[in-house]
Design a protein around this motif. Sequence first.
Motif, PDB file in Angstrom:
ATOM      1  N   THR A 132       0.846  -1.184   0.000  1.00 19.87           N
ATOM      2  CA  THR A 132       0.000   0.000   0.000  1.00 19.87           C
ATOM      3  C   THR A 132       0.881   1.234   0.000  1.00 19.87           C
ATOM      4  O   THR A 132       2.018   1.211   0.470  1.00 19.87           O
ATOM      5  CB  THR A 132      -0.940   0.076   1.234  1.00 19.87           C
ATOM      6  N   LEU A 133       0.341   2.304  -0.515  1.00 19.89           N
ATOM      7  CA  LEU A 133       0.958   3.620  -0.445  1.00 19.89           C
ATOM      8  C   LEU A 133      -0.180   4.553  -0.067  1.00 19.89           C
ATOM      9  O   LEU A 133      -1.173   4.635  -0.778  1.00 19.89           O
ATOM     10  CB  LEU A 133       1.565   4.017  -1.783  1.00 19.89           C
ATOM     11  N   GLY A 134      -0.060   5.217   1.093  1.00 18.69           N
ATOM     12  CA  GLY A 134      -1.213   5.936   1.605  1.00 18.69           C
ATOM     13  C   GLY A 134      -0.950   7.350   2.035  1.00 18.69           C
ATOM     14  O   GLY A 134       0.039   7.956   1.632  1.00 18.69           O
ATOM     15  N   PRO A 135      -1.844   7.860   2.911  1.00 21.49           N
ATOM     16  CA  PRO A 135      -1.785   9.264   3.321  1.00 21.49           C
ATOM     17  C   PRO A 135      -0.380   9.707   3.717  1.00 21.49           C
ATOM     18  O   PRO A 135       0.304   9.023   4.470  1.00 21.49           O
ATOM     19  CB  PRO A 135      -2.741   9.322   4.507  1.00 21.49           C
ATOM     20  N   GLY A 136       0.003  10.832   3.174  1.00 24.74           N
ATOM     21  CA  GLY A 136       1.340  11.342   3.440  1.00 24.74           C
ATOM     22  C   GLY A 136       2.418  10.434   2.897  1.00 24.74           C
ATOM     23  O   GLY A 136       3.548  10.454   3.351  1.00 24.74           O
ATOM     24  N   ASN A 137       2.060   9.572   1.917  1.00 22.37           N
ATOM     25  CA  ASN A 137       2.988   8.623   1.304  1.00 22.37           C
ATOM     26  C   ASN A 137       3.490   7.566   2.278  1.00 22.37           C
ATOM     27  O   ASN A 137       4.561   7.016   2.096  1.00 22.37           O
ATOM     28  CB  ASN A 137       4.162   9.334   0.631  1.00 22.37           C
ATOM     29  N   SER A 138       2.715   7.262   3.341  1.00 26.79           N
ATOM     30  CA  SER A 138       3.118   6.184   4.235  1.00 26.79           C
ATOM     31  C   SER A 138       3.024   4.871   3.477  1.00 26.79           C
ATOM     32  O   SER A 138       2.090   4.639   2.716  1.00 26.79           O
ATOM     33  CB  SER A 138       2.221   6.143   5.479  1.00 26.79           C
ATOM     34  N   MET A 139       4.034   4.031   3.652  1.00 27.63           N
ATOM     35  CA  MET A 139       4.071   2.760   2.944  1.00 27.63           C
ATOM     36  C   MET A 139       3.622   1.640   3.865  1.00 27.63           C
ATOM     37  O   MET A 139       4.095   1.529   4.987  1.00 27.63           O
ATOM     38  CB  MET A 139       5.478   2.485   2.434  1.00 27.63           C
ATOM     39  N   ASN A 140       2.705   0.832   3.365  1.00 25.84           N
ATOM     40  CA  ASN A 140       2.271  -0.377   4.047  1.00 25.84           C
ATOM     41  C   ASN A 140       1.769  -0.117   5.456  1.00 25.84           C
ATOM     42  O   ASN A 140       1.959  -0.923   6.350  1.00 25.84           O
ATOM     43  CB  ASN A 140       3.384  -1.412   4.015  1.00 25.84           C
ATOM     44  N   GLY A 141       1.117   1.025   5.659  1.00 22.65           N
ATOM     45  CA  GLY A 141       0.566   1.388   6.953  1.00 22.65           C
ATOM     46  C   GLY A 141      -0.843   0.845   7.117  1.00 22.65           C
ATOM     47  O   GLY A 141      -1.793   1.606   7.221  1.00 22.65           O
ATOM     48  N   LEU A 142      -0.984  -0.472   7.115  1.00 22.73           N
ATOM     49  CA  LEU A 142      -2.301  -1.081   7.206  1.00 22.73           C
ATOM     50  C   LEU A 142      -2.922  -0.911   8.578  1.00 22.73           C
ATOM     51  O   LEU A 142      -2.237  -0.992   9.592  1.00 22.73           O
ATOM     52  CB  LEU A 142      -2.218  -2.584   6.951  1.00 22.73           C
ATOM     53  N   SER A 143      -4.233  -0.715   8.611  1.00 26.46           N
ATOM     54  CA  SER A 143      -4.998  -0.872   9.836  1.00 26.46           C
ATOM     55  C   SER A 143      -5.152  -2.365  10.085  1.00 26.46           C
ATOM     56  O   SER A 143      -4.969  -2.846  11.198  1.00 26.46           O
ATOM     57  CB  SER A 143      -6.384  -0.239   9.697  1.00 26.46           C
ATOM     58  N   HIS A 144      -5.518  -3.107   9.035  1.00 26.86           N
ATOM     59  CA  HIS A 144      -5.608  -4.559   9.105  1.00 26.86           C
ATOM     60  C   HIS A 144      -5.755  -5.143   7.701  1.00 26.86           C
ATOM     61  O   HIS A 144      -6.061  -4.432   6.752  1.00 26.86           O
ATOM     62  CB  HIS A 144      -6.783  -5.018   9.987  1.00 26.86           C
ATOM     63  N   ALA A 145      -5.507  -6.433   7.627  1.00 22.73           N
ATOM     64  CA  ALA A 145      -5.821  -7.227   6.443  1.00 22.73           C
ATOM     65  C   ALA A 145      -6.793  -8.301   6.908  1.00 22.73           C
ATOM     66  O   ALA A 145      -6.704  -8.775   8.048  1.00 22.73           O
ATOM     67  CB  ALA A 145      -4.570  -7.863   5.862  1.00 22.73           C
ATOM     68  N   SER A 146      -7.735  -8.673   6.054  1.00 25.34           N
ATOM     69  CA  SER A 146      -8.697  -9.700   6.439  1.00 25.34           C
ATOM     70  C   SER A 146      -9.019 -10.603   5.256  1.00 25.34           C
ATOM     71  O   SER A 146      -8.791 -10.251   4.105  1.00 25.34           O
ATOM     72  CB  SER A 146      -9.971  -9.069   7.004  1.00 25.34           C
ATOM     73  N   VAL A 147      -9.530 -11.793   5.567  1.00 23.30           N
ATOM     74  CA  VAL A 147      -9.950 -12.749   4.555  1.00 23.30           C
ATOM     75  C   VAL A 147     -11.446 -12.986   4.729  1.00 23.30           C
ATOM     76  O   VAL A 147     -11.945 -13.134   5.843  1.00 23.30           O
ATOM     77  CB  VAL A 147      -9.153 -14.070   4.627  1.00 23.30           C
ATOM     78  N   TRP A 148     -12.165 -12.978   3.607  1.00 25.59           N
ATOM     79  CA  TRP A 148     -13.609 -13.174   3.558  1.00 25.59           C
ATOM     80  C   TRP A 148     -13.891 -14.365   2.663  1.00 25.59           C
ATOM     81  O   TRP A 148     -13.166 -14.614   1.700  1.00 25.59           O
ATOM     82  CB  TRP A 148     -14.281 -11.930   2.985  1.00 25.59           C
ATOM     83  N   TYR A 149     -14.972 -15.104   2.977  1.00 23.86           N
ATOM     84  CA  TYR A 149     -15.331 -16.251   2.153  1.00 23.86           C
ATOM     85  C   TYR A 149     -16.847 -16.353   1.996  1.00 23.86           C
ATOM     86  O   TYR A 149     -17.605 -15.817   2.806  1.00 23.86           O
ATOM     87  CB  TYR A 149     -14.771 -17.554   2.737  1.00 23.86           C
ATOM     88  N   SER A 150     -17.260 -17.054   0.922  1.00 18.85           N
ATOM     89  CA  SER A 150     -18.669 -17.385   0.722  1.00 18.85           C
ATOM     90  C   SER A 150     -18.716 -18.664  -0.096  1.00 18.85           C
ATOM     91  O   SER A 150     -17.723 -19.071  -0.708  1.00 18.85           O
ATOM     92  CB  SER A 150     -19.433 -16.243   0.042  1.00 18.85           C
ATOM     93  N   GLY A 151     -19.877 -19.291  -0.121  1.00 16.75           N
ATOM     94  CA  GLY A 151     -20.016 -20.541  -0.856  1.00 16.75           C
ATOM     95  C   GLY A 151     -19.611 -21.729  -0.015  1.00 16.75           C
ATOM     96  O   GLY A 151     -19.443 -21.643   1.199  1.00 16.75           O
ATOM     97  N   ASP A 152     -19.428 -22.846  -0.687  1.00 15.95           N
ATOM     98  CA  ASP A 152     -19.121 -24.106  -0.015  1.00 15.95           C
ATOM     99  C   ASP A 152     -17.618 -24.280   0.183  1.00 15.95           C
ATOM    100  O   ASP A 152     -16.815 -23.782  -0.616  1.00 15.95           O
ATOM    101  CB  ASP A 152     -19.645 -25.270  -0.854  1.00 15.95           C
ATOM    102  N   PRO A 153     -17.241 -25.034   1.242  1.00 18.42           N
ATOM    103  CA  PRO A 153     -15.818 -25.363   1.415  1.00 18.42           C
ATOM    104  C   PRO A 153     -15.349 -26.240   0.250  1.00 18.42           C
ATOM    105  O   PRO A 153     -16.111 -27.042  -0.284  1.00 18.42           O
ATOM    106  CB  PRO A 153     -15.772 -26.150   2.728  1.00 18.42           C
ATOM    107  N   LEU A 154     -14.093 -26.071  -0.124  1.00 18.28           N
ATOM    108  CA  LEU A 154     -13.512 -26.908  -1.176  1.00 18.28           C
ATOM    109  C   LEU A 154     -12.944 -28.170  -0.537  1.00 18.28           C
ATOM    110  O   LEU A 154     -12.340 -28.118   0.533  1.00 18.28           O
ATOM    111  CB  LEU A 154     -12.403 -26.156  -1.911  1.00 18.28           C
ATOM    112  N   ASP A 155     -13.113 -29.285  -1.192  1.00 18.41           N
ATOM    113  CA  ASP A 155     -12.654 -30.558  -0.634  1.00 18.41           C
ATOM    114  C   ASP A 155     -11.140 -30.658  -0.568  1.00 18.41           C
ATOM    115  O   ASP A 155     -10.578 -30.886   0.482  1.00 18.41           O
ATOM    116  CB  ASP A 155     -13.209 -31.727  -1.453  1.00 18.41           C
ATOM    117  N   GLY A 156     -10.492 -30.505  -1.694  1.00 14.11           N
ATOM    118  CA  GLY A 156      -9.049 -30.699  -1.733  1.00 14.11           C
ATOM    119  C   GLY A 156      -8.244 -29.459  -1.409  1.00 14.11           C
ATOM    120  O   GLY A 156      -7.030 -29.501  -1.370  1.00 14.11           O
ATOM    121  N   GLY A 157      -8.890 -28.328  -1.175  1.00 13.32           N
ATOM    122  CA  GLY A 157      -8.161 -27.090  -0.936  1.00 13.32           C
ATOM    123  C   GLY A 157      -7.595 -26.559  -2.236  1.00 13.32           C
ATOM    124  O   GLY A 157      -7.774 -27.140  -3.304  1.00 13.32           O
ATOM    125  N   PRO A 158      -6.883 -25.446  -2.163  1.00 12.14           N
ATOM    126  CA  PRO A 158      -6.325 -24.859  -3.385  1.00 12.14           C
ATOM    127  C   PRO A 158      -5.185 -25.704  -3.922  1.00 12.14           C
ATOM    128  O   PRO A 158      -4.543 -26.448  -3.193  1.00 12.14           O
ATOM    129  CB  PRO A 158      -5.828 -23.490  -2.916  1.00 12.14           C
TER     130      PRO A 158
END
Length: 186
Positions: A132-158
């Motif tokens: 990320t490149l953000g306010p005042g050119n701060s680099m990688n100043g994340l508040s957070h990262a998150s993972v979201w999902y929907s649908g059915d679980p996959l059997d064998g995974g990725p």
Amino acid sequence: MTILKSLALVTALALSAGTASAATCSIGSGMQQVTYTLTQGMPDKVTAHGCFGGNDKNDITALSSIFGETGWTLGGATDGGGSGNASISLVGQTWALAGTAYEHMMVALKQASSYALFKLDTAEGLNGLWGTLGPGNSMNGLSHASVWYSGDPLDGGPAPIPLPAGAVLLLSALGGLVVLRRRKTV
């Protein structure tokens, strides 16, 4: 040399080999502009992306559809919360998902008063690079990262990351580090 310049160098080396691209979006203007970048493998397998104002944890469950899918659930976030069925970890400029793989998954990166969503190809390895490149050119100043999902679980995974793509990424990164080291010693 800054992390962003290092990431740009590695990306440029990978792009020059014709093997990578990155999903990127920007929101805001001037000193308040935030640019988000995320890749999934090489070549990049991110299937859709977009930037939004607000906070993903407050907004996503209220939306009826995102990237044509409904029923998104927070799996986990770097600042806590979620069902615990999936999690995201950040190490330097890399990200990786763990836990159950689902039919539809996306990563959210949140910085300042905006966030970006990146829908993933769940048939591919669930990892890659971010920045990320953000306010005042701060680099990688994340508040957070998150993972979201929907649908059915996959059997064998990725599917595992193909070795040639991983090798190109590793060689590109090592080449970038060598160039950086030589520039510092000159």
